[in-house]
Design a protein around this motif. Structure first.
Motif, mmCIF file in Angstrom:
data_model
loop_
_atom_site.group_PDB
_atom_site.id
_atom_site.type_symbol
_atom_site.label_atom_id
_atom_site.label_comp_id
_atom_site.label_asym_id
_atom_site.label_seq_id
_atom_site.Cartn_x
_atom_site.Cartn_y
_atom_site.Cartn_z
ATOM 1 N N LYS A 161 95.690 11.665 46.944
ATOM 2 C CA LYS A 161 96.848 10.825 47.274
ATOM 3 C C LYS A 161 97.315 10.093 46.016
ATOM 4 N N GLU A 162 96.383 9.592 45.230
ATOM 5 C CA GLU A 162 96.730 8.907 43.976
ATOM 6 C C GLU A 162 97.380 9.887 43.008
ATOM 7 N N ARG B 235 95.431 10.115 36.318
ATOM 8 C CA ARG B 235 95.892 8.903 36.999
ATOM 9 C C ARG B 235 95.682 7.684 36.112
ATOM 10 N N GLU C 228 99.102 12.589 43.725
ATOM 11 C CA GLU C 228 100.446 12.898 44.197
ATOM 12 C C GLU C 228 101.413 11.773 43.821
ATOM 13 N N ALA C 229 100.931 10.534 43.874
ATOM 14 C CA ALA C 229 101.773 9.402 43.490
ATOM 15 C C ALA C 229 102.124 9.470 42.014
ATOM 16 N N VAL C 230 101.143 9.856 41.189
ATOM 17 C CA VAL C 230 101.393 10.007 39.753
ATOM 18 C C VAL C 230 102.409 11.114 39.504
#
Length: 440
Positions: free
Chosen positions: A434-435, A283, A437-439
């Motif tokens: 969650k972070e 991340r 998955e965003a990446v």
């Protein structure tokens, strides 16, 4: 040999090369004499065949060699005299050639841009920190215990957590499909290893019961021909087996080569921590690359962008059916999607060139032992074939070099992170995921 620059636009250079006919003929004659001393021709003693006869038989081939050598020499001289750094293999265009006349060609070279890395101390990054909790460790221990669980035949209806042995035949619209059938398949109810909804419909059945299970394949199913389609599975339960609980004690830990249950838990906590650090680093790396892309704008070689785009596009369109579905869902034309992926290709090339330049300026290198470790890690992914994998890398320099690139990139990224302003933020596992998955 005459070399003249005939155009210079952006990163593209073009040169006209003229090779004197007499010089070319002289090179051919030298090659003829060398060949004459070695060749055997019927009716002549070795090395005594007339030069004219040798030239008649081998002249065209030797002329081709002389032209190739002359072009390579001109290319090398052009690069050295003009202090060029080619981005890709230069292109040579041969003009019409007539024997006995000067030989002309053009050399097109796309060069690497001049890159001035910015001030990395101005970069601000956030490192997410997650400490594994005791609950997470115990959850992992439970999963390990479940994996070691044994099952014994029982005479009752199946319950969640039981293992059922089944025969099944799958069909879509009444037609059987490949890979949709099996016999004596052991399935643990609640393992979520089958299509969602499949296992739930087998709860409450006894040995000998038959059941038609109706499910719908997920939209993102791996087989595009089945994705999103309703299906039926004719199932026969052959056995119901109850799970035998496993006690997590020192004897259990010895199954994994450890001395105690506490050592097992300590190792799990350590491994979870390393896993969280790896996710957090990914991340943070993405954040770094985003900032580098925003703060560095320089021209990139079109040829490199085109190659990168072609590779990306071939991957995107590999599954044509899924690709067309995505086009429809995103409501974009193929040309619009191509434009987006071309921007991605340009970003990748720009960042790659920037990281390469940072590594060059700071003497960052990948050592042979680092590549060897990467080879060993790759070999471990193929149990029983470790020796063949190692031999493959040792005999294929390009394959070994493919391991070098990610190692080099990570070393340069670490170098930049060391200079950046990094703050730490403690988060939960769920926030980290969650972070991540965003990446992705």
């Amino acid at each position: 040999m005459q070399i003249q620059e005939i155009s210079a636009s952006g990163l593209k250079r073009e040169y006209k090369v003229v090779i004197n006919a007499a010089a070319l003929e002289s090179t051919v004659n030298e090659k003829l004499e060398t060949l004459r001393s070695r060749v055997n021709m019927p009716g002549f003693r070795p090395g005594k065949a007339p030069a004219a006869l040798i030239k008649k038989q081998y002249g065209r081939a030797l002329l081709g060699e002389a032209m190739e050598e002359s072009v390579n020499s001109a290319l090398q001289k052009t690069i050295e005299d003009n202090k060029l750094r080619p981005a890709m293999q230069p292109k040579v265009d041969f003009s019409n050639f007539e024997e006995g006349k000067d030989f002309e060609c053009t050399i097109a070279i796309e060069v690497l841009p001049d890159i001035e890395p910015g001030d990395f101390k101005a970069i601000k990054l956030e490192r997410l920190v997650v400490e594994p909790t005791e609950a997470e460790v115990e959850e992992f221990v439970k999963r390990l215990a479940d994996q070691q669980k044994t099952y014994e035949k029982v005479d009752r209806a199946s319950e969640k957590g039981d293992q059922v042995v089944i025969d099944f035949v799958g069909s879509v619209d009444g037609v059987k499909f490949e890979g949709g059938s099996a016999s004596d398949y052991p399935l643990v109810l609640g393992s979520n290893s089958f299509i969602p909804g499949f296992e739930d419909q087998l709860v409450g059945l006894k040995a000998g019961d038959e059941k038609t299970v109706s499910v719908t394949f997920p939209e993102a199913y791996g087989n595009a021909e089945l994705a999103g389609k309703p299906a039926e599975f004719a199932c026969t339960v052959k056995e119901v087996r109850g799970g035998q609980a496993v006690t997590v004690d020192d004897e259990f830990a010895k199954r994994f080569g450890l001395s105690s249950a506490q050592e097992l838990r300590d190792n799990i906590k350590r491994d979870l921590g390393q896993e969280y650090k790896a996710i957090a680093r990914l991340r943070m790396k993405r954040g770094l690359l985003d900032q580098l892309a925003e703060t560095h704008d320089f021209p990139v070689p079109e040829g490199m962008v085109e190659m990168e785009f072609n590779q990306i596009w071939s991957e995107v369109t590999a599954d044509r059916a899924r690709f067309e579905t995505e086009l429809a869902e995103e409501k974009k034309t193929e040309d619009e999607l191509k434009a987006e992926y071309r921007k991605i290709a340009e970003r990748r090339i720009r960042l790659g060139l920037l990281l390469s330049e940072v590594g060059r300026q700071n003497n960052i290198e990948v050592k042979q032992e680092e590549i060897t470790r990467a080879m060993i890690e790759q070999a471990r992914r193929f149990p029983g074939q470790e020796r063949q994998v190692m031999e493959y890398f040792q005999k294929n320099p390009e394959a070994a070099n493919s391991l070098r690139a990610p190692i080099f990139e990570d070393k340069v990224v670490d170098f930049i992170i060391e200079m950046a302003d990094v703050t730490e933020k403690t988060v939960t596992k769920e926030e980290l995921q969650k972070e991540a998955e965003a990446v992705a």
